[in-house]
Design an enzyme around this catalytic site. Structure first.
Site, mmCIF file in Angstrom:
data_model
loop_
_atom_site.group_PDB
_atom_site.id
_atom_site.type_symbol
_atom_site.label_atom_id
_atom_site.label_comp_id
_atom_site.label_asym_id
_atom_site.label_seq_id
_atom_site.Cartn_x
_atom_site.Cartn_y
_atom_site.Cartn_z
ATOM 1 N N VAL A 29 -58.771 38.672 -20.529
ATOM 2 C CA VAL A 29 -60.186 39.026 -20.469
ATOM 3 C C VAL A 29 -60.440 40.257 -19.600
ATOM 4 O O VAL A 29 -61.568 40.532 -19.228
ATOM 5 C CB VAL A 29 -61.054 37.841 -19.981
ATOM 6 C CG1 VAL A 29 -61.101 36.756 -21.027
ATOM 7 C CG2 VAL A 29 -60.570 37.307 -18.664
ATOM 8 N N LEU A 31 -60.482 42.820 -16.369
ATOM 9 C CA LEU A 31 -60.738 42.668 -14.941
ATOM 10 C C LEU A 31 -62.073 41.959 -14.714
ATOM 11 O O LEU A 31 -63.065 42.565 -14.331
ATOM 12 C CB LEU A 31 -60.719 44.029 -14.229
ATOM 13 C CG LEU A 31 -59.360 44.422 -13.661
ATOM 14 C CD1 LEU A 31 -58.439 44.862 -14.778
ATOM 15 C CD2 LEU A 31 -59.482 45.495 -12.640
ATOM 16 N N HIS A 32 -62.087 40.662 -14.986
ATOM 17 C CA HIS A 32 -63.277 39.872 -14.670
ATOM 18 C C HIS A 32 -63.257 39.596 -13.163
ATOM 19 O O HIS A 32 -62.539 40.263 -12.420
ATOM 20 C CB HIS A 32 -63.311 38.586 -15.516
ATOM 21 C CG HIS A 32 -62.136 37.695 -15.296
ATOM 22 N ND1 HIS A 32 -62.068 36.791 -14.261
ATOM 23 C CD2 HIS A 32 -60.962 37.578 -15.964
ATOM 24 C CE1 HIS A 32 -60.909 36.154 -14.300
ATOM 25 N NE2 HIS A 32 -60.225 36.615 -15.331
ATOM 26 N N ALA A 33 -63.985 38.635 -12.695
ATOM 27 C CA ALA A 33 -64.174 38.424 -11.255
ATOM 28 C C ALA A 33 -62.870 38.272 -10.466
ATOM 29 O O ALA A 33 -62.632 39.022 -9.524
ATOM 30 C CB ALA A 33 -65.076 37.213 -11.018
ATOM 31 N N SER A 36 -60.544 41.375 -10.475
ATOM 32 C CA SER A 36 -61.187 42.472 -9.751
ATOM 33 C C SER A 36 -61.074 42.270 -8.247
ATOM 34 O O SER A 36 -60.807 43.214 -7.500
ATOM 35 C CB SER A 36 -62.662 42.591 -10.143
ATOM 36 O OG SER A 36 -62.792 43.026 -11.469
#
Length: 114
Positions: A29, A31-33, A36
Site C-alpha cells: 500500500v 508509504l501509508h502511516a 512513513s
C-alpha cells in the site's frame, strides 16, 4: 592563501558530501502511516539533510517530515529519488534504500507475507 602543498591530495569534506539513489516502492500500500513513520524516524537519525522526490518530480520534499512524506501519497510502484547532503549522507542513503527494499520490515513485525 592556502597551506596546501602543490600536488597534495585534499581530503573530501564530510560536511559537503552529497549522495543520491533511486528505489521503487514495492510495499503493498505504499508509504501509508507506519512505513512513513519508520522512514522519517530513520531519516531523522542521521545528521545530514534528506530529501525525496516522487516519480521524477522536480519537487524535493523534506525526508524527515512525516507530514511531507505522508502528504506525498506515495503508492506501490512509485519511484523515489532520495538525496542526502552532509555528514553520514552515504550511510543515510544506503539505510533508507535498504529499508524500502525490505518493505519497511512490516512482514517481520506483523507476521505478514509479501
Amino acid at each position: 592563501m592556502t597551506n596546501r602543498l602543490r600536488g597534495e591530495k585534499q581530503e573530501p569534506d564530510p560536511l559537503h558530501l552529497k549522495c543520491q539513489t533511486e528505489v521503487e516502492v514495492k510495499h503493498g500500500v505504499g508509504l501509508h502511516a507506519r512505513p512513513s513513520v519508520t522512514f522519517t524516524r530513520l531519516a531523522k537519525s542521521f545528521p545530514c539533510s534528506i530529501e525525496v522526490a516522487v516519480n521524477g518530480s522536480d519537487v524535493w520534499l523534506n525526508g524527515k517530515s512525516i507530514i511531507k512524506i505522508m502528504g506525498a501519497r506515495i503508492r506501490k510502484g512509485s519511484i523515489l529519488k532520495i538525496r542526502a547532503d552532509g555528514i553520514l549522507a552515504e550511510e543515510a542513503i544506503r539505510a533508507l534504500k535498504e529499508l524500502i527494499e525490505r518493505n519497511f520490515d512490516e512482514e517481520k513485525k506483523h507476521g505478514r507475507t509479501a
